[in-house]
Design a protein around this motif. Structure first.
Motif, PDB file in Angstrom:
ATOM      1  N   THR A  38     -18.130  14.892  -6.781  1.00 14.14           N
ATOM      2  CA  THR A  38     -17.707  13.501  -6.620  1.00 14.14           C
ATOM      3  C   THR A  38     -16.249  13.339  -7.023  1.00 14.14           C
ATOM      4  O   THR A  38     -15.503  12.591  -6.389  1.00 14.14           O
ATOM      5  CB  THR A  38     -18.585  12.561  -7.466  1.00 14.14           C
ATOM      6  OG1 THR A  38     -18.514  12.952  -8.854  1.00 14.14           O
ATOM      7  CG2 THR A  38     -20.040  12.605  -7.012  1.00 14.14           C
ATOM      8  N   VAL A  39     -15.841  14.060  -8.074  1.00 11.86           N
ATOM      9  CA  VAL A  39     -14.446  14.023  -8.525  1.00 11.86           C
ATOM     10  C   VAL A  39     -13.551  14.652  -7.459  1.00 11.86           C
ATOM     11  O   VAL A  39     -12.491  14.115  -7.123  1.00 11.86           O
ATOM     12  CB  VAL A  39     -14.269  14.763  -9.867  1.00 11.86           C
ATOM     13  CG1 VAL A  39     -12.810  14.716 -10.316  1.00 11.86           C
ATOM     14  CG2 VAL A  39     -15.179  14.167 -10.927  1.00 11.86           C
ATOM     15  N   PHE A  40     -13.983  15.771  -6.918  1.00 11.23           N
ATOM     16  CA  PHE A  40     -13.215  16.470  -5.889  1.00 11.23           C
ATOM     17  C   PHE A  40     -13.007  15.573  -4.665  1.00 11.23           C
ATOM     18  O   PHE A  40     -11.883  15.465  -4.149  1.00 11.23           O
ATOM     19  CB  PHE A  40     -13.952  17.752  -5.490  1.00 11.23           C
ATOM     20  CG  PHE A  40     -13.280  18.531  -4.399  1.00 11.23           C
ATOM     21  CD1 PHE A  40     -12.125  19.259  -4.641  1.00 11.23           C
ATOM     22  CD2 PHE A  40     -13.812  18.544  -3.116  1.00 11.23           C
ATOM     23  CE1 PHE A  40     -11.498  19.981  -3.634  1.00 11.23           C
ATOM     24  CE2 PHE A  40     -13.198  19.259  -2.092  1.00 11.23           C
ATOM     25  CZ  PHE A  40     -12.039  19.980  -2.354  1.00 11.23           C
ATOM     26  N   ALA A  41     -14.069  14.910  -4.212  1.00 11.44           N
ATOM     27  CA  ALA A  41     -13.976  14.027  -3.041  1.00 11.44           C
ATOM     28  C   ALA A  41     -13.054  12.850  -3.313  1.00 11.44           C
ATOM     29  O   ALA A  41     -12.245  12.453  -2.462  1.00 11.44           O
ATOM     30  CB  ALA A  41     -15.373  13.534  -2.652  1.00 11.44           C
ATOM     31  N   PHE A  42     -13.150  12.289  -4.521  1.00 16.09           N
ATOM     32  CA  PHE A  42     -12.335  11.131  -4.878  1.00 16.09           C
ATOM     33  C   PHE A  42     -10.858  11.509  -4.953  1.00 16.09           C
ATOM     34  O   PHE A  42      -9.984  10.750  -4.508  1.00 16.09           O
ATOM     35  CB  PHE A  42     -12.813  10.562  -6.211  1.00 16.09           C
ATOM     36  CG  PHE A  42     -12.116   9.297  -6.621  1.00 16.09           C
ATOM     37  CD1 PHE A  42     -12.190   8.153  -5.846  1.00 16.09           C
ATOM     38  CD2 PHE A  42     -11.380   9.244  -7.801  1.00 16.09           C
ATOM     39  CE1 PHE A  42     -11.550   6.983  -6.222  1.00 16.09           C
ATOM     40  CE2 PHE A  42     -10.735   8.091  -8.180  1.00 16.09           C
ATOM     41  CZ  PHE A  42     -10.824   6.951  -7.397  1.00 16.09           C
ATOM     42  N   VAL A  43     -10.570  12.675  -5.502  1.00 12.68           N
ATOM     43  CA  VAL A  43      -9.180  13.143  -5.609  1.00 12.68           C
ATOM     44  C   VAL A  43      -8.589  13.388  -4.215  1.00 12.68           C
ATOM     45  O   VAL A  43      -7.428  13.054  -3.953  1.00 12.68           O
ATOM     46  CB  VAL A  43      -9.091  14.408  -6.479  1.00 12.68           C
ATOM     47  CG1 VAL A  43      -7.704  15.042  -6.390  1.00 12.68           C
ATOM     48  CG2 VAL A  43      -9.417  14.082  -7.934  1.00 12.68           C
ATOM     49  N   LEU A  44      -9.370  13.956  -3.312  1.00 10.27           N
ATOM     50  CA  LEU A  44      -8.905  14.167  -1.940  1.00 10.27           C
ATOM     51  C   LEU A  44      -8.564  12.843  -1.270  1.00 10.27           C
ATOM     52  O   LEU A  44      -7.539  12.735  -0.574  1.00 10.27           O
ATOM     53  CB  LEU A  44      -9.978  14.897  -1.129  1.00 10.27           C
ATOM     54  CG  LEU A  44     -10.097  16.407  -1.321  1.00 10.27           C
ATOM     55  CD1 LEU A  44     -11.169  16.966  -0.399  1.00 10.27           C
ATOM     56  CD2 LEU A  44      -8.769  17.103  -1.055  1.00 10.27           C
TER      57      LEU A  44
END
Length: 409
Positions: A38-44
């Motif tokens: 979820t963090v990875f998707a949000f950062v992208l």
């Protein structure tokens, strides 16, 4: 041509924000290994927004720095940690504390608003579904047919629950957050809000974690008082008394609450949750004093606490790898009194800014976490770190909330 291209980018950005918000809102239902994505998707999403808007977006580095006082202190504590491998492993868990506020700062106001709306509704619905699944799971385990007691079922919820693998205390915090979000910014239909509230409150009580329950009801009462919603406050009190009274007919839940009043189950009792916490708090405080309030470094806390418990005769507890079960004491053990004060200064910086803006919702969200920290080392697990970062940053960095909550006054 340029106008058409900008329009296509805006449409793509809206769809991306909705999709990422939906995925992040499902956090509570995601298996343990998928939650960090979820963090990875949000950062992208944030990086794409930064590239799209180029220099039009200014990153709030001051707030990001203040927000990460705790992370910085943990990183510095590696200089006096003996177990550097464990220290770097723990420090890696704190990466979301840095990435999520930066990502929020990269998003445009419109994207933040869309993300927040979808995230909140998805998180509430996902938490409600989780609550329903818990009751279905209890039925399958034979709890309602008296084949097994709740204590037996709790272990299955922790380790076997449809592959999610989450501790009941963290599930209870998720439910409490969903309840607060429902009170702050629920659905337009009141009947739906009532149904969702009852599902969440039932799940919260069946898990019977005292810390989250007490924390939620303190801050929810405060929220409705600050909003001057007396009728809602009275309804909440009635619901609380009703659900609490019904839950007392369940022996395991009744015993978990009544153990607080029995000194034999609290003082030096390593068989009750309250007694274990009392032992851990006492030993943690003794260790903090021995360190001259400087701490032991994030890499050595677990081993130092384990040895202290063994030396004081709590052999079984020393083998269970317990943390301090209090975030403030955990910080004192890891980063010392100075690090703890820096964390508090950053915490109160945002809290006082909410008070200054008369942002009642931001106030209660921060107070909720401050109370949860009293009963649990919540930031020791990456799940706790991620949800803490998402929820607090949503209020700190989102103009949507600032605008809406100014309207309350």
């Amino acid at each position: 041509m340029k106008i058409e291209k900008d329009r296509e980018l805006n449409v793509f950005m809206d769809k991306a924000a909705n999709l990422v918000a939906f995925f992040c809102g499902l956090f509570v239902l995601l298996p343990f290994k998928l939650k960090p994505y979820t963090v990875f998707a949000f950062v992208l999403l944030a990086l794409f927004s930064k590239i799209k808007f180029k220099n039009r977006l200014k990153c709030d580095w001051k707030s990001i720095l203040i927000y990460n006082f705790f992370t910085i202190c943990c990183a510095l504590s590696l200089f006096y940690s003996n177990d550097l491998h464990r220290g770097f492993t723990i420090l890696g868990r704190y990466v979301p504390l840095l990435l999520i506020p930066i990502a929020f700062s990269f998003l445009s106001s419109d994207t933040k608003e869309k993300f927040n709306q979808i995230f909140i509704k998805t998180f509430i619905l996902a938490s409600c579904l989780y609550s329903v699944l818990i009751f279905i799971y209890l039925f399958k385990l034979g709890y309602f047919s008296n084949e097994h007691d709740l204590s037996y079922c709790y272990s299955y919820i922790t380790f076997e629950f449809y592959g999610i693998n989450e501790h009941p205390i963290y599930i209870s915090v998720y439910f409490s957050i969903a309840l607060l979000l429902l009170l702050i910014k629920g659905f337009e239909n009141r009947i739906i809000n009532v149904i969702l509230f009852l599902l969440l409150i039932s799940g919260l009580f069946i898990l019977s974690r005292k810390g989250p329950i007490i924390s939620f009801f303190i801050v929810s009462f405060l929220l409705l008082i600050l909003k001057k919603e007396r009728l809602q406050l009275y309804k909440l009190i009635v619901v609380f008394i009703g659900v609490f009274s019904v839950s007392l007919f369940i022996p395991e839940i009744k015993n978990r609450f009544l153990e607080v009043l029995d000194t034999n189950k609290v003082l030096n009792n390593s068989e009750t949750s309250t007694g274990i916490r009392k032992i851990l708090w006492k030993n943690s405080w003794e260790l903090i004093q021995k360190s001259d309030y400087l701490g032991y470094g994030i890499g050595d806390v677990q081993e130092v606490l384990r040895k202290q418990l063994a030396e004081n005769g709590f052999i079984i507890l020393s083998k269970e790898n317990y943390n301090a079960h209090n975030e403030y004491l955990q910080m004192g053990l890891a980063i010392g009194f100075l690090g703890f004060l820096l964390f508090l200064s950053s915490f109160f910086f945002f809290l006082f800014s909410f008070i200054k803006k008369r942002n009642s919702s931001g106030i209660v969200v921060f107070l909720f976490f401050s109370l949860v920290f009293l009963f649990e080392s919540f930031l020791e697990r990456q799940n706790g770190i991620i949800i803490y970062s998402f929820i607090t940053c949503m209020f700190i960095f989102s103009s949507d909330f600032a605008k809406n909550l100014r309207d309350e006054t």
